[in-house]
Motif scaffolding. Structure first.
Motif, PDB file in Angstrom:
ATOM      1  N   TYR A  83       0.877  -1.170   0.000  1.00  0.00           N
ATOM      2  CA  TYR A  83       0.000   0.000   0.000  1.00  0.00           C
ATOM      3  C   TYR A  83       0.911   1.216   0.000  1.00  0.00           C
ATOM      4  O   TYR A  83       1.868   1.286   0.784  1.00  0.00           O
ATOM      5  CB  TYR A  83      -0.929   0.016   1.207  1.00  0.00           C
ATOM      6  N   HIS A  84       0.639   2.173  -0.872  1.00  0.00           N
ATOM      7  CA  HIS A  84       1.570   3.278  -1.085  1.00  0.00           C
ATOM      8  C   HIS A  84       0.844   4.622  -1.146  1.00  0.00           C
ATOM      9  O   HIS A  84       0.594   5.132  -2.235  1.00  0.00           O
ATOM     10  CB  HIS A  84       2.327   3.020  -2.392  1.00  0.00           C
ATOM     11  N   PRO A  85       0.503   5.201   0.015  1.00  0.00           N
ATOM     12  CA  PRO A  85      -0.040   6.561  -0.027  1.00  0.00           C
ATOM     13  C   PRO A  85       1.085   7.550  -0.362  1.00  0.00           C
ATOM     14  O   PRO A  85       2.215   7.376   0.077  1.00  0.00           O
ATOM     15  CB  PRO A  85      -0.572   6.790   1.389  1.00  0.00           C
ATOM     16  N   ARG A  86       0.770   8.560  -1.152  1.00  0.00           N
ATOM     17  CA  ARG A  86       1.791   9.557  -1.496  1.00  0.00           C
ATOM     18  C   ARG A  86       1.168  10.933  -1.595  1.00  0.00           C
ATOM     19  O   ARG A  86       0.000  11.082  -1.928  1.00  0.00           O
ATOM     20  CB  ARG A  86       2.536   9.181  -2.763  1.00  0.00           C
ATOM     21  N   TRP A  87       1.975  11.928  -1.311  1.00  0.00           N
ATOM     22  CA  TRP A  87       1.464  13.294  -1.276  1.00  0.00           C
ATOM     23  C   TRP A  87       2.480  14.311  -1.764  1.00  0.00           C
ATOM     24  O   TRP A  87       2.233  15.499  -1.720  1.00  0.00           O
ATOM     25  CB  TRP A  87       0.995  13.674   0.133  1.00  0.00           C
ATOM     26  N   SER A  88       3.623  13.883  -2.246  1.00  0.00           N
ATOM     27  CA  SER A  88       4.607  14.839  -2.745  1.00  0.00           C
ATOM     28  C   SER A  88       5.333  14.267  -3.956  1.00  0.00           C
ATOM     29  O   SER A  88       5.110  13.125  -4.353  1.00  0.00           O
ATOM     30  CB  SER A  88       5.624  15.178  -1.642  1.00  0.00           C
ATOM     31  N   PHE A  89       6.222  15.053  -4.474  1.00  0.00           N
ATOM     32  CA  PHE A  89       7.023  14.647  -5.627  1.00  0.00           C
ATOM     33  C   PHE A  89       7.830  13.389  -5.337  1.00  0.00           C
ATOM     34  O   PHE A  89       7.998  12.538  -6.201  1.00  0.00           O
ATOM     35  CB  PHE A  89       7.946  15.809  -6.034  1.00  0.00           C
ATOM     36  N   VAL A  90       8.333  13.255  -4.111  1.00  0.00           N
ATOM     37  CA  VAL A  90       9.191  12.116  -3.757  1.00  0.00           C
ATOM     38  C   VAL A  90       8.483  10.795  -4.034  1.00  0.00           C
ATOM     39  O   VAL A  90       9.062   9.859  -4.577  1.00  0.00           O
ATOM     40  CB  VAL A  90       9.633  12.198  -2.275  1.00  0.00           C
ATOM     41  N   GLY A  91       7.198  10.723  -3.685  1.00  0.00           N
ATOM     42  CA  GLY A  91       6.448   9.490  -3.874  1.00  0.00           C
ATOM     43  C   GLY A  91       6.184   9.123  -5.316  1.00  0.00           C
ATOM     44  O   GLY A  91       5.697   8.033  -5.601  1.00  0.00           O
ATOM     45  N   THR A  92       6.515  10.024  -6.232  1.00  0.00           N
ATOM     46  CA  THR A  92       6.301   9.731  -7.652  1.00  0.00           C
ATOM     47  C   THR A  92       7.617   9.560  -8.408  1.00  0.00           C
ATOM     48  O   THR A  92       7.606   9.382  -9.619  1.00  0.00           O
ATOM     49  CB  THR A  92       5.482  10.856  -8.325  1.00  0.00           C
ATOM     50  N   MET A  93       8.731   9.621  -7.696  1.00  0.00           N
ATOM     51  CA  MET A  93      10.033   9.468  -8.337  1.00  0.00           C
ATOM     52  C   MET A  93      10.276   8.018  -8.741  1.00  0.00           C
ATOM     53  O   MET A  93       9.828   7.088  -8.074  1.00  0.00           O
ATOM     54  CB  MET A  93      11.152   9.923  -7.391  1.00  0.00           C
ATOM     55  N   LEU A  94      10.995   7.826  -9.806  1.00  0.00           N
ATOM     56  CA  LEU A  94      11.354   6.523 -10.364  1.00  0.00           C
ATOM     57  C   LEU A  94      10.115   5.763 -10.815  1.00  0.00           C
ATOM     58  O   LEU A  94       9.110   6.371 -11.145  1.00  0.00           O
ATOM     59  CB  LEU A  94      12.219   5.732  -9.374  1.00  0.00           C
ATOM     60  N   ASN A  95      10.161   4.454 -10.825  1.00  0.00           N
ATOM     61  CA  ASN A  95       9.078   3.649 -11.394  1.00  0.00           C
ATOM     62  C   ASN A  95       8.238   2.998 -10.311  1.00  0.00           C
ATOM     63  O   ASN A  95       8.767   2.444  -9.346  1.00  0.00           O
ATOM     64  CB  ASN A  95       9.661   2.555 -12.291  1.00  0.00           C
ATOM     65  N   ASP A  96       6.916   3.032 -10.501  1.00  0.00           N
ATOM     66  CA  ASP A  96       6.000   2.342  -9.603  1.00  0.00           C
ATOM     67  C   ASP A  96       6.178   0.838  -9.745  1.00  0.00           C
ATOM     68  O   ASP A  96       6.525   0.336 -10.813  1.00  0.00           O
ATOM     69  CB  ASP A  96       4.553   2.678  -9.950  1.00  0.00           C
ATOM     70  N   LEU A  97       5.895   0.121  -8.674  1.00  0.00           N
ATOM     71  CA  LEU A  97       5.854  -1.331  -8.752  1.00  0.00           C
ATOM     72  C   LEU A  97       4.644  -1.744  -9.583  1.00  0.00           C
ATOM     73  O   LEU A  97       3.619  -1.064  -9.565  1.00  0.00           O
ATOM     74  CB  LEU A  97       5.738  -1.933  -7.348  1.00  0.00           C
ATOM     75  N   PRO A  98       4.739  -2.864 -10.293  1.00  0.00           N
ATOM     76  CA  PRO A  98       3.587  -3.336 -11.071  1.00  0.00           C
ATOM     77  C   PRO A  98       2.563  -4.028 -10.156  1.00  0.00           C
ATOM     78  O   PRO A  98       2.474  -5.248 -10.091  1.00  0.00           O
ATOM     79  CB  PRO A  98       4.214  -4.303 -12.074  1.00  0.00           C
ATOM     80  N   ILE A  99       1.833  -3.210  -9.422  1.00  0.00           N
ATOM     81  CA  ILE A  99       0.809  -3.684  -8.493  1.00  0.00           C
ATOM     82  C   ILE A  99      -0.498  -2.983  -8.847  1.00  0.00           C
ATOM     83  O   ILE A  99      -0.481  -2.016  -9.609  1.00  0.00           O
ATOM     84  CB  ILE A  99       1.204  -3.422  -7.017  1.00  0.00           C
ATOM     85  N   PRO A 100      -1.634  -3.436  -8.319  1.00  0.00           N
ATOM     86  CA  PRO A 100      -2.899  -2.767  -8.644  1.00  0.00           C
ATOM     87  C   PRO A 100      -2.838  -1.262  -8.370  1.00  0.00           C
ATOM     88  O   PRO A 100      -2.305  -0.823  -7.348  1.00  0.00           O
ATOM     89  CB  PRO A 100      -3.907  -3.463  -7.729  1.00  0.00           C
ATOM     90  N   GLU A 101      -3.375  -0.481  -9.309  1.00  0.00           N
ATOM     91  CA  GLU A 101      -3.321   0.987  -9.219  1.00  0.00           C
ATOM     92  C   GLU A 101      -3.929   1.538  -7.945  1.00  0.00           C
ATOM     93  O   GLU A 101      -3.486   2.562  -7.433  1.00  0.00           O
ATOM     94  CB  GLU A 101      -4.032   1.622 -10.418  1.00  0.00           C
ATOM     95  N   ASP A 102      -4.978   0.891  -7.416  1.00  0.00           N
ATOM     96  CA  ASP A 102      -5.628   1.434  -6.219  1.00  0.00           C
ATOM     97  C   ASP A 102      -4.759   1.319  -4.978  1.00  0.00           C
ATOM     98  O   ASP A 102      -5.080   1.885  -3.946  1.00  0.00           O
ATOM     99  CB  ASP A 102      -7.004   0.796  -5.991  1.00  0.00           C
ATOM    100  N   GLN A 103      -3.638   0.631  -5.065  1.00  0.00           N
ATOM    101  CA  GLN A 103      -2.723   0.554  -3.940  1.00  0.00           C
ATOM    102  C   GLN A 103      -1.783   1.764  -3.895  1.00  0.00           C
ATOM    103  O   GLN A 103      -1.053   1.952  -2.935  1.00  0.00           O
ATOM    104  CB  GLN A 103      -1.954  -0.768  -3.982  1.00  0.00           C
ATOM    105  N   TYR A 104      -1.800   2.570  -4.962  1.00  0.00           N
ATOM    106  CA  TYR A 104      -1.105   3.858  -4.984  1.00  0.00           C
ATOM    107  C   TYR A 104      -2.183   4.917  -4.864  1.00  0.00           C
ATOM    108  O   TYR A 104      -3.042   5.035  -5.739  1.00  0.00           O
ATOM    109  CB  TYR A 104      -0.358   4.062  -6.300  1.00  0.00           C
ATOM    110  N   GLN A 105      -2.180   5.689  -3.783  1.00  0.00           N
ATOM    111  CA  GLN A 105      -3.213   6.699  -3.609  1.00  0.00           C
ATOM    112  C   GLN A 105      -2.606   8.020  -3.172  1.00  0.00           C
ATOM    113  O   GLN A 105      -1.765   8.052  -2.285  1.00  0.00           O
ATOM    114  CB  GLN A 105      -4.240   6.246  -2.568  1.00  0.00           C
ATOM    115  N   PHE A 106      -3.062   9.084  -3.832  1.00  0.00           N
ATOM    116  CA  PHE A 106      -2.686  10.421  -3.383  1.00  0.00           C
ATOM    117  C   PHE A 106      -3.543  10.779  -2.181  1.00  0.00           C
ATOM    118  O   PHE A 106      -4.745  10.514  -2.168  1.00  0.00           O
ATOM    119  CB  PHE A 106      -2.908  11.459  -4.488  1.00  0.00           C
TER     120      PHE A 106
END
Length: 133
Positions: A83-106
């Protein structure tokens, strides 16, 4: 592999007998979030992958494509624990893991990109209610 990732490997190796007795949640913020995800991905080296029940990376950066390609089968096996909540530029750096999109949430403040009548895109910050995670 970074120096910090080597330290995660050393920790898991040195403590695998103790850690194997527990259900584990890996968590961290920023670099610590990346290291938590790294630990979950390489846990199979130490027989700990079945012990990891949750991995929360709070706004941690992603990984290189080479790392993702090299560890794709283990990422796939562990995909439901991330589960990967993110709220800044840091959380979007490099490549996301190939996991379901809903596990990445702003959460918190989120950039909104709008396309105007002239076809130009503009970025605007909109406040959003924090979500529970």
């Amino acid at each position: 592999m970074t120096k910090q990732q080597r330290e995660v490997d050393a920790f898991l190796h040195e403590n695998q007998d103790i850690l194997n007795q527990y259900n584990l949640t890996m968590t961290g913020h920023s670099l610590g979030g990346n290291l938590a995800e790294y630990a979950a991905i390489v846990a199979d080296r130490y027989g700990l992958d079945d012990n990891i029940k949750r991995c929360v990376s709070m706004d941690g950066p992603g990984f290189s494509q080479e790392f993702i390609d090299e560890h794709r089968s283990q990422i796939e096996k562990m995909k439901d624990v991330f589960y990967h909540p993110r709220w800044s530029f840091v959380g979007t750096m490099l490549n996301d893991l190939p996991i379901p999109e809903d596990q990445y949430q702003f959460v918190g403040v989120q950039p909104v990109i709008k396309t105007g009548k002239n076809g130009r895109r503009s970025r605007k910050i909109s406040k959003r209610k924090k979500q529970d995670y």
